[in-house]
Enzyme design. Sequence first.
Site, PDB file in Angstrom:
ATOM      1  N   MET A   1    -114.538  76.568 -37.676  1.00 55.89           N
ATOM      2  CA  MET A   1    -113.906  75.630 -38.602  1.00 55.89           C
ATOM      3  C   MET A   1    -113.458  74.411 -37.844  1.00 55.89           C
ATOM      4  O   MET A   1    -112.831  74.533 -36.788  1.00 55.89           O
ATOM      5  CB  MET A   1    -112.700  76.280 -39.286  1.00 55.89           C
ATOM      6  CG  MET A   1    -111.839  75.305 -40.071  1.00 55.89           C
ATOM      7  SD  MET A   1    -112.629  74.733 -41.565  1.00 55.89           S
ATOM      8  CE  MET A   1    -112.417  76.187 -42.576  1.00 55.89           C
ATOM      9  N   CYS A   2    -113.753  73.264 -38.371  1.00 52.41           N
ATOM     10  CA  CYS A   2    -113.337  72.008 -37.757  1.00 52.41           C
ATOM     11  C   CYS A   2    -113.012  70.988 -38.834  1.00 52.41           C
ATOM     12  O   CYS A   2    -113.446  71.112 -39.975  1.00 52.41           O
ATOM     13  CB  CYS A   2    -114.434  71.450 -36.852  1.00 52.41           C
ATOM     14  SG  CYS A   2    -114.884  72.532 -35.487  1.00 52.41           S
TER      15      CYS A   2
END
Length: 608
Positions: free
Chosen positions: A1-2
């Site tokens: 996740m970014c």
Amino acid sequence: MCGICFVVNFTASPCILQENVCKKLRNRGPNCSKNITITISDPVYSCLFSGHVLHMRGSLTPQPLLDADGNIFLWNGEVFGGLTVGTKENDTEIILQQLSLCKCNSDILSVLSQVKGPWAIIYYQKAEHCIWFGRDFFGRRSLLWSCDSEQSSFMLSSVSICLPNPESVHWQEVPAVGVYRLDLKSSSQDGNWKLELYPWAHPDAEPPNDFTWEGLPSSISLMINNSRLFITSLIPLMNMSITTPNLELNLSSQNSSCDLKEFLKSAEKREMVGSFIGVLSEAVRRRVQCLPLQDTAAQDTNNKAAHVAILFSGGIDSMILAVLADHHIPADRPVDLLNVAFKLQELKMNQVSRKKGHNQKKDCTNADAPSDQQKSNCFDVPDRITGRAGLQELKNLSPARKWNFVEINVTQEELKEMREKRISHLVHPLDTVLDDSIGCAVWFAARGVGIISEEAGQRQHTSTAKVVLTGIGADEQLAGYSRHRIRFKSSGLEGLVKELAMELGRISSRNLGRDDRVIGDHGKEARFPYLDEDVVSFLNSLPIWEKANLFLPRGVGEKLLLRLAAMELGLGASALLPKRAMQFGSRIAKLENTHEKASDKCKRLVTS
């Protein structure tokens, strides 16, 4: 996740990212932040790339990534299959390595079409002066875009903000219909943004030959690429067969559990159920074992912290996820079950109390000093009650596991405060009453701040799990919603299969971008086992009557295959619970104007 973001304009002046956008991006990626800016003189444009990383895999790898040729890569995703990623490797690096080897557009499409798992990308090809961007087939990761025609700027971001001048800047979700290519060279020369679409297409079907993106500014032109290239979908077309056995004869008795057991007497049916359990279990395994390296190992020596949390109502979708997660998580590691409830307004609590004939003195809203038990009763919404029952089933099935049933209690005052401060900006650009209800419920649930009741009493608990499993996708594929019964009654099996095909096709725009933004705001990653490519492929291969039999009563016929799987896995009462939408089960829908329709524009989401 970014949290990923890209800004480009047609000037030599450096692009600037607003601090309120940076903060929201950092919420998604708290472990590492980095910016890269470039300015090109021929053609004239400047770009800013901003990456904020939630560390989930391999060594901590700052983004944006830059390769030897000057190409720049932003990746918000997880590779769960298709491409080989070692247990100690970082998938961002692997994807960039593959893209750097590409010699033409079809090579880039080939790389992306192999990826199993959720993703959103932004990829700058320096030699070609172009930007590739897009989302996976289901749109499981958020990506938004806006175009400021006055400032000649174009922006891509995981999150958006509502700006004071909406006429100048308008955010939209990037449609998950393919991958886009922005030609910076030709755009710079004539002052208009030129977008090419490379659509998703099935190998055994004709690719689309046109596409309309509503609400595009006049300064943007979008067309399907002239070379007629497309990105290949790994998901087979849905089985639309409606030639069926006599389903009405499957009604065996008035006892619902007996109905399910009667189905399981068939060897063929049990084999199919076993295959479904196998593919769903593998999807869960990929998502609970692909976990971040522990950066809190020194504080976690007693294995007291859960690494996985589940959005948990006690309904069949979340119960099966919990059972299968239990199969793949070490026995000494807790699992957080996140159960959210919203406190009813005092007037409505009094009305409920009178209807039930309760003594008003026992109502916590009338007591001068309510007890802990009375406070708890104020949050005994339907999902809390079924959640506790589900917890007991899980304890019976796996008594050695520590199940943290986290009671997340939300007052109307806190709801109003956090909606205004954070949630409304995350839900945007979606804006309906339904988006408000679900967005708020999921945000508070994923935050994971609540209480756990134990023999010694209640204690405060904050979930630190970075992985949050959610059951979205089960109802859309297995006819779990009441509207599916309505369509079946009016149009039969033919109408039902068309409805399910439509549901799966629109899930990216209806649910997933919003839920990804809301859960990611806590520095956690939403994972969707029911939307795993192999799970969807398996379900798409089955005729509708194997997945649901709506001749059977509510609580049995819808999601029939999932209920049979629950029986095989040893679940009891939860296998027969009818569908209850989150906004009703958590009672958030009862807090506001009950005359609103789910599709109405929600005034509470208006931000500035």
